[in-house]
Scaffold this motif. Structure first.
Motif, short mmCIF file in Angstrom:
data_model
loop_
_atom_site.label_atom_id
_atom_site.label_comp_id
_atom_site.label_asym_id
_atom_site.label_seq_id
_atom_site.Cartn_x
_atom_site.Cartn_y
_atom_site.Cartn_z
N THR A 206 0.86 -1.19 0.00
CA THR A 206 0.00 0.00 0.00
C THR A 206 0.90 1.24 0.00
O THR A 206 2.10 1.15 0.29
CB THR A 206 -0.89 0.02 1.26
OG1 THR A 206 -0.02 0.02 2.40
CG2 THR A 206 -1.79 -1.21 1.30
N ASP A 207 0.33 2.38 -0.31
CA ASP A 207 1.12 3.62 -0.35
C ASP A 207 1.78 3.91 0.99
O ASP A 207 2.93 4.35 1.03
CB ASP A 207 0.23 4.82 -0.76
CG ASP A 207 -0.01 4.85 -2.26
OD1 ASP A 207 0.32 3.85 -2.93
OD2 ASP A 207 -0.50 5.88 -2.76
N ASP A 208 1.04 3.70 2.09
CA ASP A 208 1.66 4.04 3.38
C ASP A 208 2.80 3.09 3.72
O ASP A 208 3.77 3.48 4.37
CB ASP A 208 0.61 4.13 4.51
CG ASP A 208 -0.09 2.80 4.77
OD1 ASP A 208 -0.23 1.99 3.83
OD2 ASP A 208 -0.51 2.57 5.93
N GLU A 209 2.73 1.85 3.23
CA GLU A 209 3.85 0.91 3.45
C GLU A 209 5.08 1.35 2.64
O GLU A 209 6.20 1.38 3.15
CB GLU A 209 3.42 -0.51 3.06
CG GLU A 209 2.41 -1.11 4.05
CD GLU A 209 1.82 -2.44 3.57
OE1 GLU A 209 1.45 -3.25 4.43
OE2 GLU A 209 1.71 -2.66 2.34
N MET A 210 4.86 1.72 1.38
CA MET A 210 5.98 2.19 0.55
C MET A 210 6.59 3.46 1.13
O MET A 210 7.81 3.61 1.20
CB MET A 210 5.51 2.45 -0.89
CG MET A 210 5.17 1.18 -1.65
SD MET A 210 5.09 1.40 -3.45
CE MET A 210 3.47 2.06 -3.67
N ALA A 211 5.71 4.37 1.56
CA ALA A 211 6.20 5.64 2.11
C ALA A 211 7.03 5.40 3.37
O ALA A 211 8.04 6.08 3.60
CB ALA A 211 5.02 6.57 2.41
N ALA A 212 6.62 4.42 4.18
CA ALA A 212 7.36 4.12 5.42
C ALA A 212 8.78 3.66 5.11
O ALA A 212 9.74 4.07 5.76
CB ALA A 212 6.61 3.06 6.23
N VAL A 213 8.91 2.80 4.10
CA VAL A 213 10.24 2.31 3.71
C VAL A 213 11.10 3.47 3.20
O VAL A 213 12.25 3.65 3.61
CB VAL A 213 10.12 1.22 2.61
CG1 VAL A 213 11.50 0.85 2.07
CG2 VAL A 213 9.39 -0.01 3.14
N LEU A 214 10.50 4.27 2.30
CA LEU A 214 11.26 5.34 1.66
C LEU A 214 11.71 6.39 2.67
O LEU A 214 12.87 6.82 2.67
CB LEU A 214 10.41 5.97 0.55
CG LEU A 214 10.24 5.08 -0.68
CD1 LEU A 214 9.04 5.52 -1.51
CD2 LEU A 214 11.51 5.10 -1.53
N GLU A 215 10.78 6.78 3.54
CA GLU A 215 11.09 7.81 4.52
C GLU A 215 12.18 7.35 5.49
O GLU A 215 13.14 8.08 5.76
CB GLU A 215 9.80 8.12 5.29
CG GLU A 215 9.73 9.47 5.94
CD GLU A 215 8.37 9.61 6.60
OE1 GLU A 215 7.46 10.14 5.93
OE2 GLU A 215 8.20 9.16 7.74
#
Ligand SMILES: [Zn+2]
Length: 416
Positions: A206-215
């Motif tokens: 999900t977007d929030d999972e991807m964002a968590a990794v990237l951030e």
């Protein structure tokens, strides 16, 4: 001062430094005792400088010298479904390390002096990286992601990718790789070829999972690369700040334009959708071979879209870099495919040397033959900028000034 303290000069060679427009004739390269390049350029000039220090001179008799290759998509513990997976997963930690060390040695001897590992097992990659640095075993310079990350049941879960769910879960999984010493983070955001219960275009994060990794990774100064197939999933990840795309089986002209504009790199691993022989030799199941070959035409198109859009393309084989393929290695065959798809031989050489070093943050250290860089180089009979297949005529590999392979005795023959 004895001659061992002053290193040696490779003279009488044609040389490409990793960035120049063409290979230059009559070049010399002075390797210091510390394994780094002291000077490079016009042979007479380099010899004059080195003679004052009584460095030994090795005549390469017109052979071509280029930087050691950087393979950006490597798994030293590759575990495709079938016997490969059984042998990696059945191995205890000691055996796993030895298997990986064997692959590391093969990788280095094939001319790959630096490897970016994008998914390994049980942090054995960290131990191997230390052992190689100490000189305990031969292998490429390692930049590693540790375990790849995936969602529960996601791509790679059966090949030791670390499963996580939810933003907190992915934040933690990312931090666990950083704690172990990861240089970058690899995350599987869609299905792929080797997962039995998924399709190449299955969205998995999900977007929030991807964002968590990237951030999390970016806060720690690490880049993130994603195993990814379909354009819609990659588009979302690119919006969120993804640094690099692996495979990209279904790229579109729109997406590649966005990738180029945002400076997102692309590692096509084009061999994975055209290496039936390798799959058969390693007993992978029929469904996987069918899916791999079925992805081939669209994968090829994706590479061509990326070339047309001016995306930065980096070389990675996914197959073991030294694995035999069409009477050469997977690495060399990958580079030939890249030329077939429309890149110039020079662009392909840049992708496997200085551009890769740039992605790794290692410019000036690997990927180019410049003063101060490690003396990591390969010796060829012909010029790969004229014909990429000249890489098939590799006769020597030098890493940190040491000839680790020297089929014709050109380098060691001249050494004390
Ligand atoms: Zn891979």
């Amino acid at each position: 001062m004895s001659s061992t303290d002053t290193g040696y000069v490779l003279a009488g060679c044609r040389l490409w430094d990793g960035t120049a427009a063409a290979t230059a004739d009559d070049q010399g390269l002075w390797v210091g005792a510390d394994g780094r390049i002291r000077a490079v350029g016009d042979a007479q000039h380099v010899l004059d400088e080195a003679r004052a220090d009584q460095a030994r001179v090795i005549d390469l008799q017109g052979a071509v010298v280029v930087p050691g290759l950087i393979n950006m998509h490597v798994h030293l513990s590759l575990a495709l479904p079938g016997p490969m997976q059984d042998s990696i997963q059945g191995a205890d930690l000691a055996e796993l390390v030895l298997l990986m060390a064997g692959n590391g040695r093969g990788t280095l001897h094939s001319g790959v002096t630096t490897a970016r590992l994008v998914g390994e097992s049980r942090f054995a990659d960290m131990a191997l990286r230390r052992a190689i640095r100490r000189g305990a075993v031969e292998g490429p310079r390692i930049y590693t992601a540790g375990h790849a990350l995936c969602c529960t049941g996601g791509h790679g879960h059966d090949a030791d990718a670390q499963e996580a769910d939810g933003a907190d879960g992915f934040r933690r999984a990312t931090r666990e790789q950083l704690r172990a010493g990861a240089d970058l983070i690899k995350v599987c955001i869609s299905g792929g070829i080797a997962g039995e219960h998924e399709a190449i275009d299955t969205p998995q994060l999900t977007d929030d999972e991807m964002a968590a990794v990237l951030e999390t990774a970016h806060d720690w100064g690490r880049k993130v690369t994603a195993h990814a197939g379909p354009a819609p999933v990659i588009e979302r990840a690119v919006e969120l700040g993804l640094d690099c795309v692996e495979h990209g089986y279904e790229l579109t002209p729109e997406l590649t334009a966005t990738m180029a504009a945002r400076g997102v790199s692309y590692v096509p691993t084009i061999t994975v959708s055209r290496c039936e022989e390798f799959f058969r030799a390693n007993g992978v199941p029929e469904w996987m071979i069918e899916r791999a070959l079925g992805a081939g035409p669209r994968h090829w198109e994706s590479l061509q879209h990326a070339i047309a859009a001016g995306v930065e393309i980096l070389m990675g084989s996914d197959m073991p870099p030294h694995a035999p393929y069409d009477e050469t290695t997977a690495t060399v065959r990958e580079m030939e495919f890249m030329v077939d798809a429309g890149m110039s031989p020079r662009e392909v050489m840049v992708s496997a040397t200085s551009a890769a070093a740039g992605w790794l943050g290692a410019t000036g250290s690997v990927g180019s033959l410049t003063a101060g860089a490690f003396a990591d180089l390969v010796v060829l009979d012909g010029d790969p900028l004229a014909d990429i297949s000249a890489l098939r005529g590799l006769s020597a590999v030098v890493q940190g000034g040491r000839a680790v392979r020297d089929d014709r005795g050109l380098v060691r023959g001249g050494q004390a």
